[in-house]
Design an enzyme around this catalytic site. Sequence first.
Site, PDB file in Angstrom:
ATOM      1  N   ARG A 105      62.576  66.347   6.457  1.00  0.00           N
ATOM      2  CA  ARG A 105      63.290  65.684   7.552  1.00  0.00           C
ATOM      3  C   ARG A 105      62.565  65.830   8.896  1.00  0.00           C
ATOM      4  O   ARG A 105      62.855  65.120   9.847  1.00  0.00           O
ATOM      5  CB  ARG A 105      64.723  66.249   7.649  1.00  0.00           C
ATOM      6  CG  ARG A 105      65.611  65.814   6.484  1.00  0.00           C
ATOM      7  CD  ARG A 105      66.894  66.630   6.378  1.00  0.00           C
ATOM      8  NE  ARG A 105      66.681  67.934   5.734  1.00  0.00           N
ATOM      9  CZ  ARG A 105      67.648  68.821   5.498  1.00  0.00           C
ATOM     10  NH1 ARG A 105      68.886  68.567   5.871  1.00  0.00           N
ATOM     11  NH2 ARG A 105      67.377  69.975   4.901  1.00  0.00           N
TER      12      ARG A 105
ATOM     13  N   GLY B 235      64.000  80.763   7.398  1.00  0.00           N
ATOM     14  CA  GLY B 235      62.931  80.618   8.400  1.00  0.00           C
ATOM     15  C   GLY B 235      63.162  79.522   9.419  1.00  0.00           C
ATOM     16  O   GLY B 235      62.477  79.462  10.435  1.00  0.00           O
TER      17      GLY B 235
ATOM     18  N   GLU C   6      78.063  72.669  -0.294  1.00  0.00           N
ATOM     19  CA  GLU C   6      77.074  71.973   0.526  1.00  0.00           C
ATOM     20  C   GLU C   6      77.625  70.631   0.999  1.00  0.00           C
ATOM     21  O   GLU C   6      78.427  70.005   0.296  1.00  0.00           O
ATOM     22  CB  GLU C   6      75.782  71.769  -0.269  1.00  0.00           C
ATOM     23  CG  GLU C   6      75.005  73.051  -0.479  1.00  0.00           C
ATOM     24  CD  GLU C   6      74.702  73.773   0.829  1.00  0.00           C
ATOM     25  OE1 GLU C   6      74.075  73.169   1.709  1.00  0.00           O
ATOM     26  OE2 GLU C   6      75.118  74.937   0.972  1.00  0.00           O
TER      27      GLU C   6
ATOM     28  N   ASN D 176      66.499  71.148  11.004  1.00  0.00           N
ATOM     29  CA  ASN D 176      65.960  70.397   9.876  1.00  0.00           C
ATOM     30  C   ASN D 176      65.190  69.159  10.325  1.00  0.00           C
ATOM     31  O   ASN D 176      64.437  68.578   9.558  1.00  0.00           O
ATOM     32  CB  ASN D 176      67.090  69.967   8.936  1.00  0.00           C
ATOM     33  CG  ASN D 176      67.770  71.175   8.312  1.00  0.00           C
ATOM     34  OD1 ASN D 176      67.108  72.133   7.919  1.00  0.00           O
ATOM     35  ND2 ASN D 176      69.086  71.140   8.240  1.00  0.00           N
TER      36      ASN D 176
ATOM     37  N   LYS E  57      37.944  80.229  38.434  1.00  0.00           N
ATOM     38  CA  LYS E  57      37.812  80.763  37.080  1.00  0.00           C
ATOM     39  C   LYS E  57      37.009  82.044  37.174  1.00  0.00           C
ATOM     40  O   LYS E  57      35.979  82.054  37.853  1.00  0.00           O
ATOM     41  CB  LYS E  57      37.101  79.753  36.178  1.00  0.00           C
ATOM     42  CG  LYS E  57      37.050  80.150  34.733  1.00  0.00           C
ATOM     43  CD  LYS E  57      35.714  79.848  34.064  1.00  0.00           C
ATOM     44  CE  LYS E  57      34.622  80.789  34.488  1.00  0.00           C
ATOM     45  NZ  LYS E  57      33.362  80.650  33.768  1.00  0.00           N
TER      46      LYS E  57
HETATM   47  C1  UD1 Z   1      70.965  75.568   4.119  1.00  0.00           C
HETATM   48  C2  UD1 Z   1      72.208  76.009   3.335  1.00  0.00           C
HETATM   49  C3  UD1 Z   1      73.468  75.571   4.076  1.00  0.00           C
HETATM   50  C4  UD1 Z   1      73.445  76.154   5.479  1.00  0.00           C
HETATM   51  C5  UD1 Z   1      72.160  75.792   6.213  1.00  0.00           C
HETATM   52  C6  UD1 Z   1      72.060  76.597   7.504  1.00  0.00           C
HETATM   53  C7  UD1 Z   1      71.656  76.088   0.952  1.00  0.00           C
HETATM   54  C8  UD1 Z   1      71.751  75.401  -0.346  1.00  0.00           C
HETATM   55  N1  UD1 Z   1      72.185  75.456   2.008  1.00  0.00           N
HETATM   56  O1  UD1 Z   1      70.924  74.161   4.153  1.00  0.00           O
HETATM   57  O2  UD1 Z   1      74.624  76.024   3.394  1.00  0.00           O
HETATM   58  O3  UD1 Z   1      74.588  75.694   6.187  1.00  0.00           O
HETATM   59  O4  UD1 Z   1      71.003  76.125   5.431  1.00  0.00           O
HETATM   60  O5  UD1 Z   1      70.936  76.218   8.258  1.00  0.00           O
HETATM   61  O6  UD1 Z   1      71.114  77.154   1.022  1.00  0.00           O
HETATM   62  N2  UD1 Z   1      63.629  76.790   1.345  1.00  0.00           N
HETATM   63  C9  UD1 Z   1      62.747  77.346   0.435  1.00  0.00           C
HETATM   64  N3  UD1 Z   1      62.642  76.784  -0.809  1.00  0.00           N
HETATM   65  C10 UD1 Z   1      63.380  75.719  -1.187  1.00  0.00           C
HETATM   66  C11 UD1 Z   1      64.284  75.170  -0.260  1.00  0.00           C
HETATM   67  C12 UD1 Z   1      64.385  75.725   0.991  1.00  0.00           C
HETATM   68  O7  UD1 Z   1      62.057  78.310   0.753  1.00  0.00           O
HETATM   69  O8  UD1 Z   1      63.229  75.287  -2.335  1.00  0.00           O
HETATM   70  C13 UD1 Z   1      63.729  77.396   2.697  1.00  0.00           C
HETATM   71  C14 UD1 Z   1      63.348  76.422   3.805  1.00  0.00           C
HETATM   72  O9  UD1 Z   1      61.987  76.534   4.144  1.00  0.00           O
HETATM   73  C15 UD1 Z   1      64.263  76.842   4.943  1.00  0.00           C
HETATM   74  C16 UD1 Z   1      65.454  77.482   4.263  1.00  0.00           C
HETATM   75  O10 UD1 Z   1      65.054  77.765   2.928  1.00  0.00           O
HETATM   76  O11 UD1 Z   1      63.630  77.806   5.768  1.00  0.00           O
HETATM   77  C17 UD1 Z   1      66.678  76.579   4.255  1.00  0.00           C
HETATM   78  O12 UD1 Z   1      66.385  75.379   3.561  1.00  0.00           O
HETATM   79  P1  UD1 Z   1      66.884  73.965   4.097  1.00  0.00           P
HETATM   80  O13 UD1 Z   1      66.361  72.929   3.189  1.00  0.00           O
HETATM   81  O14 UD1 Z   1      66.612  73.833   5.522  1.00  0.00           O
HETATM   82  O15 UD1 Z   1      68.462  74.097   3.847  1.00  0.00           O
HETATM   83  P2  UD1 Z   1      69.617  73.347   4.641  1.00  0.00           P
HETATM   84  O16 UD1 Z   1      69.740  71.964   4.110  1.00  0.00           O
HETATM   85  O17 UD1 Z   1      69.427  73.500   6.078  1.00  0.00           O
HETATM   86 MG    MG Z   2      67.794  74.094   7.217  1.00  0.00          MG
END
Ligand code: UD1
Ligand code: MG
Length: 449
Positions: free
Chosen positions: A17, A103, A148, A221, A345
Amino acid sequence: MSQALHVVILAAGAGTRMRSSKLKVLHPVAGQAMVDHVYQLALTLKPRQITLVYGHQGDQLKAHFDHEKVNWAEQKQQLGTGHAVQQAMTFMQDDEDVLVLYGDAPLIQSGDLAHLASKQFVLTAILDDATGYGRIVRSGEDIKAIVEHKDASPAELKIKEINSGIIQAPATRLKGWLQQLSNNNQQQEYYLTDVIALAAADKQPFQAIQLADAHAVKGANDMQQLAELEDIFQQRIRRQMMQSGVHLIRPGTVDVRGSLNCGQDVVVDKGVLFEGDNDLGDGVKIGAFAVIKNCQLAAGTQVEAHSMLDGVITTGACAIGPFARLRPGTELAAGSKVGNFVETKKTQLGQNSKASHLTYLGDAVIGDGVNIGAGTITCNYDGVNKFTTTIKDGAFIGSDSQLVAPVTVGKNATIGAGSTITKDTPDEQLTLSRSRQKSVTNWQKPRKK
Ligand code: UD1
Ligand code: MG
């Protein structure tokens, strides 16, 4: 006795995104990668170990944390946040509590976590606009599940309590639940959030801890959310500055990307940007639209509008700008002045020395009480090497002079305007290198043919 802590930071996601070639968690908030904020928070908790889960564009993350002592857990395919934590299981020891941080959620502060006595919790918050976040489904005090956004029913979508993504649980229990995750959902991902329902079914429910500062849980995101996090972060810094007595004339326009220490009675005008590590002494004034990067400005230093300072040290009250460009290695003593359209400088300017207009001073050591005329240039570069210009105390450099380095101008020496100085000049004397003025009597103006 509390158990050892193991922090797992998730940073493997594709971040589609963001629509960027840069790994999502490396995008900056307040000048620092989002994952840096999260990592620094982890360090303040003094964990036994930190595991970083990497995957998509993982080389960028590895390069970023080159010198840090962390476990690296690779998630080859991005199959969801639960799957990501599964990759860290090999590092989890049975006597640990595991804290999972995302992260892309950099606003949480150690104060939000430090007082948490519970071993097994999820951090939540109430958001007016909960779009995109996982919703906290409760029955009374107990938390039953996290749903979710994409999987939520119309009724669940109305829930305003959201999941921050931050959970903690004892390693042994967490591993058990992780192994039971399925990807039977809208996104066909293994959700970490499903652990909550599994724990509830095991009669070992998570405690949902609601943070008072709802903003703290926000994640980024996409670029719009990133900008929103920046806004929240900046507001927080400005509030702290004003609480400690800094006069921000137009707070909403001032940004700090890095660390900033301010003495008493510091005034910051509209539109100022601070970058890196800055230290401002008592009574320092920063004029409108100045950019201040990695500077130590002594008490009383006055920076006028539209000046750019990078790596500048002032050792006493001095005047800078407007429209001055001061580059790394610039050191200004008390009473000195660097005025408009002056670039410096690697240059030291002694006490009460002045370069008031239109000048370049590079690789120069300038004593006390020196006056640098408008248009003076230190020719410090021969195309290959850099050389030093030394100007001794009390010297006067006439306007439009070039000082071809290496060269020394003597004590109390005067350089006649328009001179090109290629040899050292004696103390106390006038030196000039221009030809004598003459008028040509028979000269005629050109005429149109
Ligand atoms: C996630 C949460 C959601 C929460 C939100 C808060 C889940 C399923 N959902 O959604 O409930 O409200 O964060 O910000 O956890 N990542 C990985 N591997 C993956 C997928 C993601 O390492 O396969 C890491 C991403 O780099 C990121 C973090 O996990 O740092 C969160 O992933 P992201 O895809 O941003 O989840 P959200 O849709 O924001
Ligand atoms: Mg996120």
